[in-house]
Write an enzyme that holds these catalytic residues in place. Structure first.
Site, PDB file in Angstrom:
ATOM      1  N   HIS A 276       0.857  -1.186   0.000  1.00 16.49           N
ATOM      2  CA  HIS A 276       0.000   0.000   0.000  1.00 16.49           C
ATOM      3  C   HIS A 276       0.890   1.232   0.000  1.00 16.49           C
ATOM      4  CE1 HIS A 276      -3.074   2.894   1.321  1.00 16.49           C
ATOM      5  NE2 HIS A 276      -3.956   2.017   0.887  1.00 16.49           N
TER       6      HIS A 276
ATOM      7  N   ASP B 174      -8.040  -4.646  -0.476  1.00 17.02           N
ATOM      8  CA  ASP B 174      -8.521  -5.244  -1.721  1.00 17.02           C
ATOM      9  C   ASP B 174      -8.336  -6.756  -1.745  1.00 17.02           C
ATOM     10  OD1 ASP B 174      -9.226  -2.774  -3.026  1.00 17.02           O
ATOM     11  OD2 ASP B 174      -7.083  -2.381  -3.200  1.00 17.02           O
TER      12      ASP B 174
END
Length: 378
Positions: free
Chosen positions: A261, A315
Site C-alpha cells: 500500500h 482489496d
C-alpha cells in the site's frame, strides 16, 4: 532562480487540512474522526459511521433514528432519473453508469445553495441515500429486469441487496456487507477524495463533485484492484500451485495484487477486520477454493516480503467477500463507491467551509521564445 523540485503524484505533499480521518501507515492505524476503525466496524452500522463522518460525532439514538428516516426518504429516485438509467447501454461498465447517474441525480435534485447549511446538508444526504439504489438499478437494467424500489425499514446494506434481488436479504449477507461499507467509507486524501475536493473547490455541488470522484475511483490503480485479486486467485487455480506461482512472479519482478500500500507499511487495518468478517462468513456459508488459496498466498507473501513492509491490503479480501455474496465482479468497485460517498461528502462539506480553488503549479519542460513560421514556409 532554481526550479522547484517535482514530487511525482504529489506523494506526501499536504493538499488540505482535514479532521475527517487519520492514518498512521507505520503503525497500521486508521481512525474516522478519532475513532479506531476496528471499534467502528465491530460496533457501528454504516448509517452511524456516515453521520460521524458528516458531523464529527457518533449519533445519539434520536439523531440516528431521524437520520435513518431521512435516508429512507431520499432513497426514492425521481422517475426521470430511473428512466435515464434504463436508457443506458447495457454493455457499459457499472462505474460509468454510476458516474453518469450521480451527475443525473444533480439534474433532478433541488438546486444546492452553497451558502445555506441546510441545503448543503440535504444534498450530501441525498448522495449517500441514492447511490446504492443507483448501483442496484443499473444491475437490474443490464440483466433485463425491472426496477425494484427501495423498501422501508432496511438499512443501507440490506436495502441494496433488496433492490438488487427483490428478495428478503439474508441476515449474514446484510451484516457482512454493512461492515464492508464501514471499512471502505473513508481513507484520507486518496486519489478520488482529492478529485472530489478539486471539483468542489470550483464551487460545485456534491453531485458533480462525487461524480468526478467516481471517475477517479474507476481507474485500475485505485478502485479496481479487488477485481484483479480475484482474477489472480483464479489464475493460481489450486492450493498446490501457490508457492510455485509466487516464485515465478518474484523472478519476473511482477506485482502480486492485493499486497502492499502507498501508505501502510504493515497489514492494512481494514484488511484485518475484513479478514475476520470473511472468516465468519465463510464459516457460516462454506469456504471456497479461492478463499483457501488466498489464505495460503497471504502466508507465503508475508513470509517472503513482510520484512519489506508488504502485507495484504483491503482489496485482498473484499473481492472474496463480494463474490461469496453472489455479486458480479465488475460491481465490486461501485460497491466501494457507494461506501466511500460518505467520505466524499464529508470532505466536500469541509471544503465548502473554507474553500480555496485548487490551482497547483507545474515545472515547464518545453521549448520557449520560438519564432513563428507562416504556414507557407513550414
Amino acid at each position: 532562480m532554481s526550479s522547484p523540485e517535482l514530487v511525482p503524484g504529489l506523494a506526501g505533499i499536504p493538499a488540505a487540512e482535514s479532521s475527517v480521518s487519520f492514518i498512521d501507515g507505520q503503525a497500521g492505524v486508521l481512525e474516522y474522526r478519532g475513532y479506531p476503525i476496528e471499534e467502528l466496524s465491530a460496533h457501528s452500522t454504516y448509517e452511524e459511521v456516515a453521520w460521524l463522518l458528516l458531523y464529527g460525532e457518533l449519533p445519539t439514538a434520536e439523531e440516528l433514528k431521524a437520520f435513518t428516516a431521512d435516508l429512507e426518504r431520499l432513497r426514492v429516485l425521481p422517475e426521470a432519473l430511473v428512466s435515464m438509467v434504463k436508457a443506458f447501454p447495457r454493455t457499459g461498465h457499472p462505474m460509468q453508469a454510476l458516474q453518469a447517474s450521480l451527475a443525473g441525480l444533480g439534474m433532478v435534485a433541488p438546486k444546492v445553495d452553497l451558502k445555506d447549511a441546510a441545503s448543503r446538508d440535504e444534498a450530501t444526504r441525498r448522495v449517500i441515500a441514492a447511490t446504492p439504489v443507483l448501483v442496484a438499478l443499473f444491475e437490474r437494467v443490464r440483466a433485463g429486469k425491472e426496477y425494484v424500489a427501495p423498501r422501508e425499514g432496511l438499512g443501507t446494506a440490506a436495502n441494496f441487496l433488496w433492490c438488487l434481488d427483490g428478495e428478503e436479504p439474508d441476515e449474514v449477507a446484510a451484516k457482512t456487507l454493512d461492515c464492508a461499507l464501514v471499512l471502505h467509507a473513508e481513507h484520507t486524501m486518496n486519489a478520488s477524495t482529492f478529485a472530489c475536493r478539486v471539483v468542489a473547490s470550483t464551487e460545485n455541488d456534491p453531485y458533480t463533485s462525487c461524480s468526478g470522484a467516481v471517475g477517479a475511483l474507476f481507474g485500475p490503480l485505485h478502485g479496481g484492484a479487488n477485481e484483479r485479486v480475484l482474477n489472480q486467485l483464479g489464475t493460481i487455480g489450486d492450493l498446490s500451485n501457490v508457492e510455485a506461482w509466487f516464485e515465478g512472479k518474484s523472478e519476473r519482478k511482477e506485482k502480486v495484487m492485493g499486497f502492499g500500500h502507498r501508505v501502510y507499511k504493515t497489514k492494512d487495518p481494514r484488511a484485518k477486520n475484513l479478514q475476520l468478517l470473511a472468516n465468519e462468513m465463510f464459516g457460516k456459508l462454506g469456504s471456497t477454493p479461492k478463499y483457501d488459496i488466498a489464505l495460503k498466498l497471504e502466508q507465503v507473501v508475508t513470509e517472503k516480503l513482510g520484512s519489506r513492509g508488504i502485507y495484504p491490503n483491503v482489496d485482498f479480501f473484499s473481492g472474496l467477500v463480494y463474490e461469496k455474496l453472489g455479486l458480479a465482479t465488475d460491481v465490486f468497485t461501485p460497491i466501494f463507491a457507494m461506501a466511500r460517498v460518505a467520505g466524499y461528502c464529508a470532505h466536500w462539506s469541509e471544503q465548502m467551509l473554507d474553500n480555496k480553488l485548487f490551482r497547483p503549479g507545474q515545472i515547464y519542460k518545453g521549448k520557449r521564445q520560438r519564432a513563428y513560421v507562416s504556414i507557407d514556409k513550414r
